[in-house]
Write a protein that holds these residues in place. Structure first.
Motif, short mmCIF file in Angstrom:
data_model
loop_
_atom_site.label_atom_id
_atom_site.label_comp_id
_atom_site.label_asym_id
_atom_site.label_seq_id
_atom_site.Cartn_x
_atom_site.Cartn_y
_atom_site.Cartn_z
N ALA A 130 0.83 -1.21 0.00
CA ALA A 130 0.00 0.00 0.00
C ALA A 130 0.86 1.26 0.00
N HIS A 131 1.94 1.25 0.77
CA HIS A 131 2.84 2.42 0.80
C HIS A 131 3.40 2.72 -0.59
N PHE A 132 3.82 1.68 -1.29
CA PHE A 132 4.41 1.89 -2.61
C PHE A 132 3.35 2.31 -3.64
N LEU A 133 2.17 1.73 -3.55
CA LEU A 133 1.11 2.10 -4.50
C LEU A 133 0.67 3.55 -4.32
N ALA A 134 0.83 4.07 -3.13
CA ALA A 134 0.42 5.46 -2.85
C ALA A 134 1.42 6.49 -3.36
N MET A 135 2.61 6.03 -3.76
CA MET A 135 3.62 6.98 -4.23
C MET A 135 3.19 7.62 -5.55
N PRO A 136 3.57 8.87 -5.78
CA PRO A 136 3.19 9.54 -7.03
C PRO A 136 3.58 8.78 -8.28
N SER A 137 4.71 8.08 -8.23
CA SER A 137 5.16 7.36 -9.41
C SER A 137 4.23 6.21 -9.77
N MET A 138 3.49 5.69 -8.79
CA MET A 138 2.54 4.61 -9.04
C MET A 138 1.14 5.15 -9.27
N ASN A 139 0.75 6.14 -8.47
CA ASN A 139 -0.55 6.80 -8.64
C ASN A 139 -1.71 5.79 -8.61
N MET A 140 -1.70 4.95 -7.59
CA MET A 140 -2.74 3.94 -7.44
C MET A 140 -3.35 4.07 -6.05
N ALA A 141 -3.89 5.26 -5.78
CA ALA A 141 -4.39 5.56 -4.44
C ALA A 141 -5.57 4.68 -4.05
N ASP A 142 -6.45 4.36 -4.99
CA ASP A 142 -7.61 3.53 -4.66
C ASP A 142 -7.17 2.16 -4.13
N GLU A 143 -6.24 1.54 -4.84
CA GLU A 143 -5.73 0.24 -4.42
C GLU A 143 -4.98 0.36 -3.09
N SER A 144 -4.24 1.46 -2.96
CA SER A 144 -3.51 1.68 -1.72
C SER A 144 -4.46 1.79 -0.53
N ILE A 145 -5.51 2.57 -0.68
CA ILE A 145 -6.49 2.72 0.39
C ILE A 145 -7.13 1.39 0.75
N GLU A 146 -7.48 0.62 -0.25
CA GLU A 146 -8.10 -0.68 0.01
C GLU A 146 -7.17 -1.57 0.84
N LEU A 147 -5.90 -1.59 0.49
CA LEU A 147 -4.95 -2.41 1.24
C LEU A 147 -4.73 -1.86 2.65
N PHE A 148 -4.55 -0.56 2.77
CA PHE A 148 -4.37 0.03 4.10
C PHE A 148 -5.58 -0.26 4.99
N ARG A 149 -6.78 -0.11 4.46
CA ARG A 149 -7.98 -0.34 5.27
C ARG A 149 -8.10 -1.80 5.69
N SER A 150 -7.49 -2.69 4.92
CA SER A 150 -7.55 -4.11 5.28
C SER A 150 -6.68 -4.44 6.50
N VAL A 151 -5.79 -3.51 6.89
CA VAL A 151 -4.92 -3.78 8.05
C VAL A 151 -5.35 -3.02 9.29
N VAL A 152 -6.37 -2.19 9.20
CA VAL A 152 -6.77 -1.32 10.32
C VAL A 152 -7.05 -2.13 11.58
N ASP A 153 -7.78 -3.21 11.46
CA ASP A 153 -8.20 -3.98 12.63
C ASP A 153 -7.42 -5.27 12.83
N THR A 154 -6.29 -5.41 12.16
CA THR A 154 -5.48 -6.63 12.32
C THR A 154 -4.69 -6.57 13.62
N ASP A 155 -4.38 -7.73 14.17
CA ASP A 155 -3.58 -7.82 15.39
C ASP A 155 -2.11 -7.58 15.08
N TYR A 156 -1.40 -7.06 16.05
CA TYR A 156 0.04 -6.86 15.92
C TYR A 156 0.69 -7.21 17.25
#
Length: 234
Positions: A39-65
């Protein structure tokens, strides 16, 4: 998002110039660390894939660590911080506030000194979102509380104090109070490590006599060391 899409996106990322090592994503789709890193890499300007980045980031919000490992805590908080930034850029302020709050909660539950997360910066991100939501008074009170709680502790490089005063400088500038904005920035910089090479440019930025405070603060920011590249005690 599924495993196949995940692997397709990984291959897009590693096909880029200056690509990260594929080993970063070795855990695959089922590993939240790998999803967050992608998600971090997809959010970079060179990739410009914010929608996919957001989807991946949101998938980790409630994960255990693992809250016993500083690296795990930091990776989770960093993902939440970056997600909040992207949402804020999209003016999704309520959701952005929810996620920066989770990032703050994550780091404040431990006493670790992190490698690239600054506690004060997370709080400042919260205050700026609150300001956009019209909750400026509450945000400033929180900044005052952080400053009061941490200003007199026996450490020199304090991100709470730096970002607290910097936020107050921003508010003073918006109110047209040049002297107050400069004073707050002086107090902010007292809490930061300032290498000798930066002292003369900062003095020049502060000495400006024109009335455009936004321009002055911008010059001060450009003359200030990058917070990511200097030492912090907290």
């Amino acid at each position: 998002m599924n495993s196949d899409t995940f692997h397709q996106l990984v291959h897009k990322v590693i096909a880029q110039k200056n690509a990260p090592p594929e080993a970063l994503f070795a855990g695959g789709f089922d590993d939240w660390h790998a999803r967050a890193r992608l998600a971090h890499f997809l959010a970079m300007p060179s990739m410009n894939m914010a929608d996919e980045s957001i989807e991946l980031f949101r998938s980790v919000v409630d994960t255990d660590y693992d809250d016993e490992k500083s690296e795990d805590v930091e990776e989770k908080a960093f993902a939440l911080q970056r997600l909040s930034e992207i949402e804020c850029d999209r003016q999704e302020y309520e959701t952005a506030l929810e996620h920066i709050n989770k990032a703050i909660e994550t780091v404040e539950d431990t006493d670790f000194l992190y490698k690239y997360i600054l506690r004060g910066e997370l709080w400042a991100q919260r205050w700026n979102i609150m300001h956009k939501l019209g909750q400026t008074d509450e945000a400033e009170h929180e900044a005052d509380d952080r400053i009061k709680a941490y200003e007199d502790i026996p450490i020199k490089h304090n991100s709470y104090v730096y970002y607290g005063y910097r936020f107050k400088a921003q508010l003073s500038a918006e109110a047209g109070s040049i002297l107050a904005a400069k004073d707050y920035m002086h107090m902010a910089l007292h809490a930061m490590e300032i290498p000798d090479d930066y002292k003369e440019p900062l003095e020049k930025a502060f000495s400006a006599t024109h009335q455009n405070i936004s321009w002055i603060l911008n010059d001060i920011d450009h003359a200030t060391p990058n917070p990511d590249q200097i030492h912090w005690d907290i």
